[in-house]
Write a protein that holds these residues in place. Structure first.
Motif, mmCIF file in Angstrom:
data_model
loop_
_atom_site.group_PDB
_atom_site.id
_atom_site.type_symbol
_atom_site.label_atom_id
_atom_site.label_comp_id
_atom_site.label_asym_id
_atom_site.label_seq_id
_atom_site.Cartn_x
_atom_site.Cartn_y
_atom_site.Cartn_z
ATOM 1 N N PRO A 16 45.468 7.300 8.592
ATOM 2 C CA PRO A 16 45.722 7.209 7.157
ATOM 3 C C PRO A 16 47.028 7.931 6.830
ATOM 4 N N THR A 17 47.917 7.288 6.128
ATOM 5 C CA THR A 17 49.149 7.942 5.664
ATOM 6 C C THR A 17 49.284 7.632 4.177
ATOM 7 N N PRO A 18 50.141 8.370 3.468
ATOM 8 C CA PRO A 18 50.314 8.109 2.024
ATOM 9 C C PRO A 18 50.762 6.665 1.769
ATOM 10 N N PRO A 21 47.339 2.863 5.701
ATOM 11 C CA PRO A 21 46.968 3.163 7.094
ATOM 12 C C PRO A 21 47.933 2.535 8.100
ATOM 13 N N VAL A 22 48.207 3.297 9.184
ATOM 14 C CA VAL A 22 48.986 2.777 10.305
ATOM 15 C C VAL A 22 48.008 2.281 11.362
ATOM 16 N N MET A 23 48.176 1.006 11.762
ATOM 17 C CA MET A 23 47.273 0.437 12.770
ATOM 18 C C MET A 23 47.815 0.785 14.152
ATOM 19 N N ALA A 24 47.491 1.942 14.662
ATOM 20 C CA ALA A 24 48.033 2.358 15.956
ATOM 21 C C ALA A 24 47.326 1.634 17.098
ATOM 22 N N VAL A 25 46.028 1.471 16.979
ATOM 23 C CA VAL A 25 45.241 0.730 17.977
ATOM 24 C C VAL A 25 44.323 -0.190 17.194
ATOM 25 N N GLY A 42 55.123 -1.169 26.618
ATOM 26 C CA GLY A 42 55.349 -1.667 25.269
ATOM 27 C C GLY A 42 56.394 -0.854 24.558
ATOM 28 N N PRO A 43 56.914 -1.414 23.466
ATOM 29 C CA PRO A 43 57.975 -0.706 22.753
ATOM 30 C C PRO A 43 57.477 0.584 22.114
ATOM 31 N N SER A 44 58.426 1.412 21.789
ATOM 32 C CA SER A 44 58.074 2.689 21.175
ATOM 33 C C SER A 44 57.308 2.470 19.874
ATOM 34 N N GLY A 45 56.247 3.197 19.697
ATOM 35 C CA GLY A 45 55.462 3.117 18.465
ATOM 36 C C GLY A 45 54.407 2.027 18.492
ATOM 37 N N CYS A 46 54.199 1.387 19.647
ATOM 38 C CA CYS A 46 53.230 0.297 19.693
ATOM 39 C C CYS A 46 51.804 0.802 19.868
ATOM 40 N N GLY A 47 51.640 2.107 20.085
ATOM 41 C CA GLY A 47 50.287 2.664 20.141
ATOM 42 C C GLY A 47 49.819 3.063 21.528
ATOM 43 N N LYS A 48 50.755 3.170 22.482
ATOM 44 C CA LYS A 48 50.356 3.516 23.851
ATOM 45 C C LYS A 48 49.715 4.906 23.916
ATOM 46 N N SER A 49 50.405 5.880 23.316
ATOM 47 C CA SER A 49 49.868 7.251 23.355
ATOM 48 C C SER A 49 48.563 7.337 22.578
ATOM 49 N N SER A 50 48.519 6.647 21.445
ATOM 50 C CA SER A 50 47.294 6.669 20.640
ATOM 51 C C SER A 50 46.120 6.152 21.456
ATOM 52 N N LEU A 51 46.360 5.057 22.187
ATOM 53 C CA LEU A 51 45.287 4.484 23.004
ATOM 54 C C LEU A 51 44.889 5.460 24.111
ATOM 55 N N ASP A 170 50.646 9.965 30.572
ATOM 56 C CA ASP A 170 51.481 9.489 29.475
ATOM 57 C C ASP A 170 52.943 9.735 29.817
ATOM 58 N N GLU A 171 53.628 8.702 30.240
ATOM 59 C CA GLU A 171 55.031 8.783 30.669
ATOM 60 C C GLU A 171 55.256 9.948 31.628
ATOM 61 N N PRO A 172 54.567 9.952 32.748
ATOM 62 C CA PRO A 172 54.634 11.111 33.661
ATOM 63 C C PRO A 172 56.018 11.312 34.256
ATOM 64 N N THR A 202 54.087 3.830 30.483
ATOM 65 C CA THR A 202 55.477 3.927 30.922
ATOM 66 C C THR A 202 56.372 3.057 30.041
ATOM 67 N N HIS A 203 57.651 3.381 30.041
ATOM 68 C CA HIS A 203 58.630 2.567 29.332
ATOM 69 C C HIS A 203 59.344 1.622 30.284
ATOM 70 N N SER A 204 59.175 1.956 31.565
ATOM 71 C CA SER A 204 60.018 1.258 32.533
ATOM 72 C C SER A 204 59.248 0.120 33.207
ATOM 73 N N LEU B 392 48.238 19.914 20.751
ATOM 74 C CA LEU B 392 49.141 19.564 21.845
ATOM 75 C C LEU B 392 50.523 19.187 21.329
ATOM 76 N N ARG B 393 50.578 18.586 20.147
ATOM 77 C CA ARG B 393 51.855 18.128 19.597
ATOM 78 C C ARG B 393 52.623 19.260 18.941
ATOM 79 N N PHE B 394 51.910 20.415 18.706
ATOM 80 C CA PHE B 394 52.486 21.498 17.918
ATOM 81 C C PHE B 394 53.786 22.002 18.536
HETATM 82 N N1 LIG Z 1 48.976 11.564 13.629
HETATM 83 C C1 LIG Z 1 49.545 10.427 13.183
HETATM 84 N N2 LIG Z 1 49.529 10.149 11.859
HETATM 85 C C2 LIG Z 1 50.085 9.037 11.396
HETATM 86 N N3 LIG Z 1 50.659 8.132 12.158
HETATM 87 C C3 LIG Z 1 50.702 8.316 13.483
HETATM 88 C C4 LIG Z 1 50.144 9.501 14.062
HETATM 89 N N4 LIG Z 1 50.321 9.432 15.400
HETATM 90 C C5 LIG Z 1 50.962 8.285 15.657
HETATM 91 N N5 LIG Z 1 51.179 7.612 14.510
HETATM 92 C C6 LIG Z 1 51.806 6.307 14.374
HETATM 93 O O1 LIG Z 1 51.077 5.425 15.169
HETATM 94 C C7 LIG Z 1 51.939 4.538 15.852
HETATM 95 C C8 LIG Z 1 51.690 4.614 17.320
HETATM 96 O O2 LIG Z 1 52.120 5.868 17.801
HETATM 97 P P1 LIG Z 1 52.082 6.268 19.338
HETATM 98 O O3 LIG Z 1 52.475 7.664 19.468
HETATM 99 O O4 LIG Z 1 50.754 5.863 19.873
HETATM 100 O O5 LIG Z 1 53.212 5.298 19.913
HETATM 101 P P2 LIG Z 1 53.735 5.182 21.424
HETATM 102 O O6 LIG Z 1 53.496 3.789 21.815
HETATM 103 O O7 LIG Z 1 53.124 6.231 22.276
HETATM 104 O O8 LIG Z 1 55.276 5.429 21.235
HETATM 105 P P3 LIG Z 1 56.309 6.120 22.251
HETATM 106 O O9 LIG Z 1 56.554 5.125 23.315
HETATM 107 O O10 LIG Z 1 57.501 6.372 21.424
HETATM 108 O O11 LIG Z 1 55.656 7.349 22.749
HETATM 109 C C9 LIG Z 1 53.347 4.923 15.464
HETATM 110 O O12 LIG Z 1 53.802 4.023 14.480
HETATM 111 C C10 LIG Z 1 53.218 6.297 14.910
HETATM 112 O O13 LIG Z 1 54.133 6.467 13.879
#
Ligand SMILES: Nc1ncnc2c1ncn2[C@@H]1O[C@H](COP(=O)(O)OP(=O)(O)OP(=O)(O)O)[C@@H](O)[C@H]1O
Ligand SMILES: [Mg+2]
Lengths: 226, 396
Positions: A16-18, A21-25, A42-51, A170-172, A202-204, B392-394
Motif C-alpha cells: 500500500p502506498t499513498p 497499491p503497488v503490485m509487486a507480486v 527481469g527488469p528492475s522493479g519487477c518484483g524479484k526481491s519481493s518474491l 538475491d543478486e549474490p 539475477t540481472h545477468s 534488513l533494508r535499514f
Molecule cells: N516496502 C515497499 N513499499 C512500497 N513499495 C515497495 C516496497 N518494496 C518494494 N516496493 C515496490 O515494489 C516493486 C518491486 O520491488 P522489488 O524490490 O521487488 O523489485 P526488484 O525486482 O527486486 O528490483 P531490483 O532488480 O532493482 O532489485 C517496486 O516497484 C518497488 O518500488
C-alpha cells in the motif's frame, strides 16, 4: 512422492502506498521441485526481491498461498516463520549481511546458535562449512577484513549451515567483479550438484543460463519460463 | 540461544562502545556507591557509640545527671555531694550512684611534671563502671570519708612518671600536695574523645578540696530495673526541686536517649541520602534506556540479519534485555567496589570501626539489577518487534 519444496498458489504481495497499491507480486502460480536450480530474471522493479522475501518467509503475502515442504506458511505465527527460516531456508544477499563485530566462524555459527546446537558442535560444523567454501584460512577474520568475494563465501557457508531445503540468493554476484562472481557461481553449481534446491535472483542473462530453469518476471507476473 | 550466548553477546557489544557504556553506568555507579557509603557510615557510627557506652559500662539501666539545662553547661553547677547521697537514700528504685568531679592539675614525681585530668569518684566506681584496677587497690570508703590524699593513676601517667618501676606506694604531688598512689587503672583507651588512661583518680571529697569547689560535675545513677528509669527521673526532679534547685538546674542523659538522638541524626541523613541515591539510580535508569534505544536503532540491520537466519522474538528480546541487565549489574558492581573502598577509607581516617553494611550491599545490588531490568524491557521489546525486511533494508 514427496511434496515440492515450494508451491505457490495465486501468491500476491501488494504494497500500500499513498498513490495506491503497488503490485509487486501478482497471483503467481509456481512449483519448485527438490534439487531445482531456478533463476529469477527481469527488469528492475519487477518484483524479484519481493518474491524472494515471500519465499524466504521474511515477508507475508497479501493473499494467496505459499507452501514450503508442504507446510502452509499462513498457518504459522512469527516464531513459526523464524523456525522455518532457521531450519529450511538459507539466504545469500547481495550485500552479504554478515554481522560486523563477529568473526567469520561466529557468523556461520549464528543460525546454529538459534537452532540450539551446543557450542562445541556448532563451532566444528561452522569450521567444516567454511572449509567447503575454501575459507578455512580466514576463520577469525571479521567482515571488515574480508574482500567482497570472501564475505560472500562466508555468507554462503552461513546459508548452508543448517542444511536447508532451500537456498535463496538475491543478486549474490551483484557486488562482485566478473572473476569473483564466477567463483561464487561455481559454488552455487557445486551446491546444485550436491542436491540443494536453489532460487537465485539475477540481472545477468548469462548467469541465468547456468540454472536449469529461468523464470522471467514483469510487473509482478510470470512473463515466461524456460 | 544459551545464557552464555546472551552474556557473550552483551559483553561484546558493550566492549565495542567502552566509553559510552562506562558513561551510561555512571548514574548507577554513583547511586550504588552512595547507598553503600552512607548506610555503612551510619551503622558504623551507631556501633561506635554503642561500643563506647558499653566500654565504660554505662549500661542501659544507667543515666547521668548533668548540671544546667543544656550541654555543655553554661551556668555553674548547683549539684552537691549531699544531693547524690540523698538520691540513694530517698529513691529506693535506684541501685547505686557515683558523684563525679572533674578538673585538671599538674602532677609531679621524680622531677617530672605534666598536666593531667583529675577525677573525683566514690569507692563504688569500679563496681559499677567497667573500668577496673590493674594493680594495687581502688579507693576505699574511708579514703572518701576522711578526705585522704590517696590516688589511683592511669596507664599514661604511670608510663610518663614511673617508666620501668612499680608506682604503688610511691608519692606524687598533685597541685603541690602529697598523694600516695594506691593503685593503677587498667588500660582503657579513648572513649568518646575522653582519654581514660591519662588521668588520676582521687576520692571525691579530696577532689573537691583540691579543685576548691563544693559542687559536682555530674552524678551517675543506676536503676535496679531499666524500666524504672522514667520513674526515677521524676522522683529525682521532685526531690531536687524540693531542696535548693529549680527544674532547669539539671538535666538527664540516658543511653537510650543518646542512641535515639544519634538515630534521628543518622535517620535524617539516611533519608537525604536515599533521596540522592534514588535520583541517581533513576537518572542511571533513564541513561540506560536512552543508550539502549540508540543501540537498538544503530543495530537495526543486525536485528534484521539475526531474524533472517532464524532468531525468534524472544531471542532478540533476550539479547538486548541481557545487555541492559549487564550494564546495570556492571554499574552496580563498580559502584559496590567504589562504595566499599570509599567507605572504608572514610572510616579509617575518622577512626570509626570499619564496617560495611551487608544489607546495603544487597539492596544496592538489587537496585542495580532492578535498574537494568526496568531499563531493558522497552528497548528490547522494540528490537524484538522489528520487521525483518525493514530492518534488513535499514541504512545507517
Ligand atoms: N516496502 C515497499 N513499499 C512500497 N513499495 C515497495 C516496497 N518494496 C518494494 N516496493 C515496490 O515494489 C516493486 C518491486 O520491488 P522489488 O524490490 O521487488 O523489485 P526488484 O525486482 O527486486 O528490483 P531490483 O532488480 O532493482 O532489485 C517496486 O516497484 C518497488 O518500488
Ligand atoms: Mg531486488
Amino acid at each position: 512422492m514427496s511434496s515440492p519444496v515450494l508451491e505457490l498458489r495465486k501468491l500476491t504481495r501488494h504494497y500500500p502506498t499513498p498513490a495506491g497499491p503497488v503490485m509487486a507480486v501478482h497471483e503467481l502460480d509456481l512449483r519448485v521441485e527438490r534439487g531445482d536450480f531456478m533463476a529469477l530474471l527481469g527488469p528492475s522493479g519487477c518484483g524479484k526481491s519481493s518474491l524472494l522475501n515471500l519465499l524466504g518467509c521474511l515477508d507475508r503475502p497479501s493473499c494467496g498461498e505459499l507452501l514450503i515442504d508442504g507446510v502452509a506458511v499462513s498457518s504459522l505465527d512469527d516464531d513459526g516463520l523464524a523456525r522455518l527460516r532457521n531450519h529450511k531456508i538459507g539466504f545469500v544477499f547481495q550485500h552479504y549481511h554478515l554481522l560486523p563485530r563477529m568473526s567469520a566462524v561466529r557468523n556461520v555459527e549464528l543460525p546454529m546458535m538459534y537452532a540450539g546446537i551446543p557450542p562445541a558442535e556448532r563451532r566444528q560444523r561452522a569450521v567444516e562449512g567454511l572449509e567447503r567454501v575454501r575459507m578455512a584460512h580466514r576463520l577469525e577474520h571479521t567482515p571488515s577484513m574480508l574482500s567482497g568475494g570472501e564475505s560472500q563465501r562466508v555468507a554462503i557457508a552461513r546459508a548452508l549451515a543448517m542444511n536447508p531445503s532451500l537456498v535463496l540468493a538475491d543478486e549474490p554476484t551483484g557486488n562482485l567483479d566478473t572473476r569473483t562472481g564466477e567463483e561464487i557461481m561455481q559454488l552455487f553449481e557445486k551446491m546444485h550438484r550436491e542436491g540443494t534446491t536453489l532460487v537465485m535472483v539475477t540481472h545477468s542473462p548469462e548467469m541465468a543460463e547456468r540454472a536449469d530453469r529461468i523464470l522471467r518476471l514483469r510487473d509482478g507476473r510470470i512473463e515466461s519460463e524456460t | 540461544m544459551t545464557t552464555s550466548d546472551i552474556l557473550a553477546s552483551a559483553l561484546d557489544s558493550l566492549a565495542a562502545n567502552k566509553v559510552r557504556s562506562g558513561l551510561t553506568m555512571l548514574g548507577v555507579i554513583i547511586g550504588v556507591a552512595l547507598v553503600i557509603i552512607l548506610v555503612s557510615l551510619g551503622e558504623s557510627a551507631k556501633t561506635f557509640v554503642d561500643d563506647q557506652m558499653r566500654g565504660i559500662g554505662f549500661g542501659r539501666n544507667g543515666m547521668v545527671i548533668h548540671p544546667g539545662k543544656m550541654d555543655p553547661p553554661i551556668e555553674p553547677s548547683k549539684l552537691r555531694l549531699e544531693d547524690s547521697r540523698e538520691i540513694s537514700r530517698r529513691v529506693p528504685e535506684v541501685l547505686d550512684q557515683v558523684p563525679i568531679v572533674v578538673g585538671s592539675a599538674y602532677i609531679r614525681a621524680g622531677g617530672q611534671e605534666y598536666k593531667t585530668s583529675v577525677r573525683g569518684f566514690t569507692e563504688n566506681y569500679t563496681e559499677l563502671v567497667n573500668h577496673r584496677v590493674e594493680s594495687g587497690n581502688f579507693l576505699t570508703s574511708l579514703d572518701v570519708e576522711q578526705h585522704r590524699k590517696t590516688c589511683v593513676i592511669g596507664q599514661k601517667v604511670k608510663n610518663k612518671l614511673f617508666a620501668g618501676f612499680e608506682p604503688i606506694g610511691e608519692t606524687v604531688r598533685i597541685s603541690g600536695r602529697r598523694f600516695t598512689i594506691v593503685g593503677v587503672m587498667e588500660k582503657k583507651g579513648e572513649m568518646m574523645g575522653d582519654d581514660l588512661d591519662d588521668l588520676v583518680i582521687v576520692p571525691i571529697t579530696t577532689a573537691q578540696d583540691l579543685l576548691d569547689t563544693d559542687k559536682l560535675n555530674a552524678v551517675l545513677v543506676w536503676a535496679r530495673h531499666t524500666e524504672d528509669l522514667p520513674l526515677i527521673k521524676e522522683r529525682i526532679i521532685e526531690f531536687l526541686s524540693g531542696r535548693h534547685m529549680r527544674k532547669d538546674d539539671f538535666h538527664f542523659h540516658t543511653q537510650e536517649e543518646m542512641i535515639s538522638i544519634l538515630g534521628t541524626i543518622t535517620g535524617t541523613l539516611t533519608a537525604f541520602v536515599s533521596g540522592v541515591a534514588a535520583v541517581s539510580l533513576l537518572v542511571g535508569c533513564i541513561g540506560i534506556v536512552n543508550i539502549m534505544l540508540v543501540s537498538v536503532l544503530e543495530r537495526t540491520r543486525e536485528i534484521g540479519i539475526r531474524k533472517a537466519v532464524g532468531a525468534r522474538h524472544r531471542d532478540i528480546f533476550l539479547q538486548f534485555f541481557g545487555e541492559s541487565m549487564v550494564l546495570g549489574l556492571l554499574g552496580g558492581l563498580s559502584g559496590l567496589l567504589a562504595g566499599i573502598g570509599l567507605a572504608a577509607l572514610v572510616m579509617m581516617r575518622t577512626g570509626l570501626p570499619v564496617h560495611i553494611s551487608s544489607w546495603a550491599v544487597l539492596l544496592a545490588l538489587a537496585c542495580s539489577l532492578g535498574v537494568g531490568l526496568v531499563a531493558g524491557v522497552y528497548p528490547a521489546m522494540r528490537a524484538a518487534r522489528a520487521n525483518p525486511i525493514q530492518a534488513l533494508r535499514f541504512e545507517n
